[in-house]
Design a protein around this motif. Structure first.
Motif, short mmCIF file in Angstrom:
data_model
loop_
_atom_site.label_atom_id
_atom_site.label_comp_id
_atom_site.label_asym_id
_atom_site.label_seq_id
_atom_site.Cartn_x
_atom_site.Cartn_y
_atom_site.Cartn_z
N GLU A 1 8.60 10.54 3.69
CA GLU A 1 8.09 9.22 3.33
C GLU A 1 8.74 8.71 2.04
OE1 GLU A 1 3.91 8.78 1.93
OE2 GLU A 1 3.66 7.68 3.80
N GLN A 2 8.87 9.59 1.05
CA GLN A 2 9.49 9.20 -0.21
C GLN A 2 10.97 8.85 -0.01
OE1 GLN A 2 9.03 8.76 -3.52
NE2 GLN A 2 6.80 8.84 -3.41
N LEU A 3 11.68 9.66 0.77
CA LEU A 3 13.09 9.41 1.02
C LEU A 3 13.30 8.08 1.74
CD1 LEU A 3 14.28 12.98 2.07
CD2 LEU A 3 15.00 11.71 0.03
N LEU A 4 12.46 7.79 2.71
CA LEU A 4 12.59 6.54 3.45
C LEU A 4 12.25 5.34 2.56
CD1 LEU A 4 11.00 7.51 6.89
CD2 LEU A 4 13.42 7.18 6.37
N ILE B 1 12.55 14.22 -5.97
CA ILE B 1 12.99 13.89 -4.62
C ILE B 1 14.51 13.78 -4.51
CG2 ILE B 1 12.82 11.38 -4.95
CD1 ILE B 1 11.91 13.41 -1.77
N PHE B 2 15.19 13.44 -5.60
CA PHE B 2 16.64 13.32 -5.56
C PHE B 2 17.33 14.68 -5.51
CE2 PHE B 2 15.10 9.58 -7.95
CZ PHE B 2 15.53 8.59 -7.08
N LYS B 3 16.56 15.73 -5.81
CA LYS B 3 17.13 17.07 -5.90
C LYS B 3 16.65 18.00 -4.80
CE LYS B 3 17.78 20.77 -9.32
NZ LYS B 3 17.45 21.23 -10.70
N TYR B 4 15.35 17.93 -4.48
CA TYR B 4 14.76 18.86 -3.53
C TYR B 4 14.21 18.12 -2.31
CZ TYR B 4 14.73 21.95 -7.63
OH TYR B 4 15.09 22.67 -8.74
N HIS B 5 14.58 18.62 -1.11
CA HIS B 5 14.11 18.02 0.14
C HIS B 5 13.33 19.01 0.99
CE1 HIS B 5 17.52 14.73 0.14
NE2 HIS B 5 16.74 14.67 -0.92
N ASP B 6 13.16 20.22 0.54
CA ASP B 6 12.48 21.24 1.33
C ASP B 6 11.11 21.59 0.75
OD1 ASP B 6 14.61 21.50 3.11
OD2 ASP B 6 15.61 23.00 1.86
N VAL B 7 10.14 21.75 1.62
CA VAL B 7 8.79 22.10 1.19
C VAL B 7 8.79 23.41 0.40
CG1 VAL B 7 6.48 22.78 2.01
CG2 VAL B 7 7.69 20.86 3.09
N ALA B 8 9.60 24.36 0.82
CA ALA B 8 9.64 25.67 0.16
C ALA B 8 10.04 25.54 -1.31
CB ALA B 8 10.60 26.60 0.89
N GLU B 9 10.92 24.59 -1.63
CA GLU B 9 11.36 24.41 -3.01
C GLU B 9 10.21 23.92 -3.89
OE1 GLU B 9 16.04 23.24 -2.59
OE2 GLU B 9 14.59 21.84 -1.72
N PHE C 1 0.82 -1.21 0.00
CA PHE C 1 0.00 0.00 0.00
C PHE C 1 0.85 1.26 0.00
CE2 PHE C 1 -3.63 -2.63 1.69
CZ PHE C 1 -4.43 -2.45 0.58
N VAL C 2 2.02 1.20 0.63
CA VAL C 2 2.92 2.36 0.60
C VAL C 2 3.37 2.64 -0.83
CG1 VAL C 2 5.23 3.17 1.24
CG2 VAL C 2 3.71 2.23 2.98
N TYR C 3 3.71 1.57 -1.57
CA TYR C 3 4.09 1.75 -2.97
C TYR C 3 2.91 2.29 -3.78
CZ TYR C 3 8.73 -0.38 -2.87
OH TYR C 3 10.06 -0.63 -2.64
N CYS C 4 1.72 1.76 -3.52
CA CYS C 4 0.54 2.26 -4.23
C CYS C 4 0.33 3.74 -3.91
CB CYS C 4 -0.70 1.49 -3.82
SG CYS C 4 -0.75 -0.21 -4.43
N ASP C 5 0.50 4.10 -2.65
CA ASP C 5 0.31 5.49 -2.25
C ASP C 5 1.32 6.40 -2.95
OD1 ASP C 5 -0.86 7.59 -0.59
OD2 ASP C 5 1.10 7.63 0.38
N GLY C 6 2.53 5.86 -3.19
CA GLY C 6 3.52 6.65 -3.90
C GLY C 6 3.11 6.96 -5.33
N GLN C 7 2.22 6.12 -5.89
CA GLN C 7 1.72 6.33 -7.24
C GLN C 7 0.34 6.97 -7.25
OE1 GLN C 7 3.32 4.99 -10.35
NE2 GLN C 7 4.94 5.34 -8.88
N CYS C 8 -0.15 7.32 -6.05
CA CYS C 8 -1.57 7.63 -5.88
C CYS C 8 -2.00 8.89 -6.63
CB CYS C 8 -1.88 7.79 -4.40
SG CYS C 8 -3.60 8.12 -4.06
N ASN C 9 -2.92 8.72 -7.56
CA ASN C 9 -3.55 9.85 -8.24
C ASN C 9 -4.81 10.19 -7.47
OD1 ASN C 9 -5.00 11.57 -9.84
ND2 ASN C 9 -4.82 10.37 -11.70
#
Length: 267
Positions: A217-220, A179-187, A145-153
């Motif tokens: 969550e994505q990073l983990l 995610i590989f480039k930006y880790h901040d919400v502001a970005e 379900f975590v993987y599904c959530d990562g694709q969740c539309n």
């Protein structure tokens, strides 16, 4: 876990219909399917896709090739969906098992292979007599379900007219891409041309968590997969995920998982 609370079967017949009308069903289509009919609506071009079906749905899967299996049907009781290990997932909070429009998610090739592997392991465990198999099955369901959530539309599960839902949908897609480039919400807020405060308000209102939580969550998820299923060094993984140093990556990982990257890799 009660007997029959979780069941899984391969899609092998020319026509497959619901075999457990009291269960929620997750339909993972790999290929070789002509179309899927749900409540008299036909869905075509459904390879590498997942449907989430409530017990009151009337559905039928029509295959083109009877020599191989075209995916899996995963049946889940309400008890399982309400289990503490699964009940708080975002995938429930956006009501994928909804009474309205049927959510259909197209999976990227990498996610498709991972979800297939998870379903195959669930199938194997259900037919085994291993100790602690119930705990293992719940853990695999959680990962699935975590993987599904990562694709969740989430636009499929929430009204398209909901402005905040549209913002969250765009935000989740951007996090998955950058995610590989930006880790901040502001970005991400800058990419969306909105303020970080409004972005956080939207995510909180739709998913019940802060915007930063989606990034974490994505990073983990990506770091766990790299640690478990690649031969890359922790240093290589840390830099690929956009961390400034292996020490910072290890500190981040331990803060959010209570274990170190090296300990996870050895487990």
């Amino acid at each position: 876990m009660k007997a029959g609370a979780v069941n899984i079967s391969k899609i092998t017949n020319a026509i497959t219909t619901s075999q457990q009308p009291d269960s929620y069903a997750v339909c993972w289509i790999k290929n070789e399917v002509m179309d899927v009919e749900i409540d008299n609506v036909f869905y075509e071009n459904v390879s590498n896709s997942i449907f989430f079906l409530t017990p009151n749905c009337h559905w039928k899967i029509i295959k083109t090739d009877q020599t191989s299996h075209a995916g899996y049907m995963l049946y889940l009781s309400r008890e399982i969906l309400n289990h503490p290990q699964l009940s708080n997932l975002h995938i429930n909070q956006v009501r994928l098992f909804s009474q309205g429009e049927i959510p259909l998610f197209k999976l990227s090739p990498g996610i498709e292979l991972r979800t297939q592997a998870i379903l195959e392991m669930i199938d194997e465990l259900l037919g085994s007599q291993l100790n602690h198999k119930n705990e293992a099955i719940l853990s695999l369901l959680n990962t699935f379900f975590v993987y599904c959530d990562g694709q969740c539309n989430i636009k499929s599960a929430i009204s398209n007219n909901n402005a905040k839902a549209n913002v969250v949908y765009s935000y989740k897609k951007m996090v998955d891409k950058y995610i590989f480039k930006y880790h901040d919400v502001a970005e991400y807020a800058q990419l969306l041309n909105i303020s970080p405060k409004y972005l956080n308000e939207c995510v909180k209102g739709v998913l019940g968590v802060g915007a930063k939580h989606i990034i974490i969550e994505q990073l983990l998820m990506r770091s766990r997969h790299a640690l478990k299923f690649s031969n890359k060094s922790i240093k290589e993984i840390s830099f690929e995920l956009g961390f400034s140093s292996p020490d910072y990556f290890s500190c981040f990982f331990k803060t959010h998982t209570a274990t170190t990257p090296s300990a996870l890799r050895k487990s």
